[in-house]
Write a protein that holds these residues in place. Structure first.
Motif, PDB file in Angstrom:
ATOM      1  N   LYS A 151       0.825  -1.214   0.000  1.00 15.84           N
ATOM      2  CA  LYS A 151       0.000   0.000   0.000  1.00 15.84           C
ATOM      3  C   LYS A 151       0.857   1.261   0.000  1.00 15.84           C
ATOM      4  CE  LYS A 151      -0.596   0.410   5.010  1.00 15.84           C
ATOM      5  NZ  LYS A 151      -1.581   0.557   6.104  1.00 15.84           N
ATOM      6  N   ASP A 152       2.054   1.204   0.573  1.00 14.75           N
ATOM      7  CA  ASP A 152       2.923   2.379   0.565  1.00 14.75           C
ATOM      8  C   ASP A 152       3.405   2.679  -0.865  1.00 14.75           C
ATOM      9  OD1 ASP A 152       2.637   2.657   3.305  1.00 14.75           O
ATOM     10  OD2 ASP A 152       4.343   1.349   3.721  1.00 14.75           O
ATOM     11  N   GLN A 206       1.760   1.816  -3.577  1.00 15.74           N
ATOM     12  CA  GLN A 206       0.593   2.285  -4.321  1.00 15.74           C
ATOM     13  C   GLN A 206       0.285   3.750  -4.012  1.00 15.74           C
ATOM     14  OE1 GLN A 206      -2.322  -0.607  -3.076  1.00 15.74           O
ATOM     15  NE2 GLN A 206      -1.860  -2.014  -4.809  1.00 15.74           N
ATOM     16  N   SER A 207       0.467   4.136  -2.749  1.00 17.54           N
ATOM     17  CA  SER A 207       0.251   5.536  -2.378  1.00 17.54           C
ATOM     18  C   SER A 207       1.273   6.445  -3.063  1.00 17.54           C
ATOM     19  CB  SER A 207       0.350   5.683  -0.857  1.00 17.54           C
ATOM     20  OG  SER A 207       0.192   7.033  -0.485  1.00 17.54           O
TER      21      SER A 207
END
Length: 371
Positions: A158-159, A161-162
């Motif tokens: 998720k990091d 993707q962010s």
């Protein structure tokens, strides 16, 4: 004695007769004149001219001619700038005019700088572009680190993707800021907004000056028109629309040059204020002789089929009816009503009532009009 008396009596009678005859010859005598035959006699609807009469030799009889010449209509016309070749110059930003490099009547080339404005809006656009580029550089580096850490197993998906989302937003903002500068047409000087000539041509108007504050971006500051080619605009009345054909030419004389050629274009609708349809002729103007706004009288030539044609002197007008006298035999004529189309100088075209070759009175018909 008796014989002498008879001789005396006879002499007296003879003398008396001679005296009576002399007196009668001296008296004025009245001559009885006989009326001459009429110059024109009626035979039904025929008019017969008496040979040797007062009308004999006063009438000119000619056959009806036929013409293939185009119909010519004179129209008011003027020179206009071709569509798309006259451009109003507006400022894309608000600001103050710093420099003005042109004046009315000056020739310019496409891309020449016409004026420069000081603009806070342009400075803001440059600032937005710099910030967007800096942000893009930073987010690109952050994304690369996130991918590297993820590959080393020290970061969550998720990091990464962010970081990717931040990079895409930064790319979109940088693209927007750069396109904004391109739309303004800036040359790289922050705060200085140049106004470029969009076409090559002549500066036809300037409505601004150095130091003027431009607060309305819809206001026209100047106009540039390319007049290497001009159009002749001729106005045709709507009453003449039925005669329009597929083959038409225009002749438009101007001082120093005459424009001639097929009709280039025409309006799709009639102008409601003038009730006219505009016809256009493209005309070369590389010498610069023609100027938009010049007026003239143009001649529209419309190709026609063969039609009978008459001199105006043959026509007899009776209210709304037009007639001529047709020769049926020598010295014999019949009135015939005809329909004409339009005038061709000293002649008219015949729509109905006559055929080519028929003999009519072309001069002197008015002498028979009252019979």
């Amino acid at each position: 004695m008796r014989v002498s008396r008879n001789i005396i009596i006879t002499g007296i009678v003879l003398i008396a007769l001679l005296l009576l005859w002399g007196a009668w010859s001296l008296l004025p005598h009245r001559t009885i004149e006989t009326a001459p035959p009429p110059a024109v006699t009626h035979d039904g609807d025929l008019l017969r001219i008496r040979p040797g009469g007062p009308l004999d030799g006063q009438l000119t009889i000619e056959p009806v001619q036929e013409t293939l010449s185009p119909h010519q209509v004179e129209l008011p016309a003027q020179i206009i700038t071709p569509p798309g070749q006259s451009v109003d110059i507006h400022s894309p930003v608000v600001g103050r005019l710093a420099n003005l490099y042109v004046q009315t009547g000056q020739h310019v080339q496409k891309g020449d700088i016409l004026a420069i404005l000081y603009s806070g809006d342009l400075a803001q656009a440059w600032s937005d572009d710099h910030k967007a580029q800096a942000t893009l550089t930073l987010t690109r580096q952050a994304y690369r680190r996130a991918v590297g850490v993820l590959n080393a197993g020290g970061n969550a998906v998720k990091d990464m993707q962010s970081a990717k989302n931040d990079l895409e937003q930064a790319q979109a903002e940088a693209t927007r800021a750069r396109l904004r500068l391109q739309a303004l047409g800036t040359d790289g000087n922050a705060g200085y907004q140049p106004l470029f000539a969009p076409v090559s041509g002549i500066v036809t108007s300037v409505s601004t000056g150095v130091g003027q504050n431009v607060t309305d971006m819809t206001a026209v500051l100047m106009n540039v028109s390319n007049v290497d080619t001009v159009w002749v605009q001729a106005s045709l009345p709507d009453t003449l629309l039925p005669m329009l054909g597929t083959t038409m030419t225009l002749d438009a004389p101007f001082p120093g040059q005459t424009c001639h050629g097929p009709v280039t274009s025409l309006d799709g609708t009639v102008h409601t204020d003038t009730r006219r349809l505009n016809l256009y002729l493209r005309c070369n103007n590389t010498q610069g002789v023609l100027r938009p706004g010049q007026f003239t009288t143009a001649t529209l030539n419309i190709t026609q089929q063969a039609q009978p044609i008459l001199p105006k002197t043959a026509l007899l007008m009776d209210n709304d009816q037009i007639s001529v006298f047709v020769e049926t035999s020598p010295n014999t004529y019949r009135r015939r009503f005809i329909t004409i189309s339009y005038e061709e100088g000293e002649t008219v075209r015949i729509l109905s009532g006559l055929k080519a070759g028929e003999r009519i009175i072309t001069h002197g018909a008015i002498l028979l009009n009252d019979y």
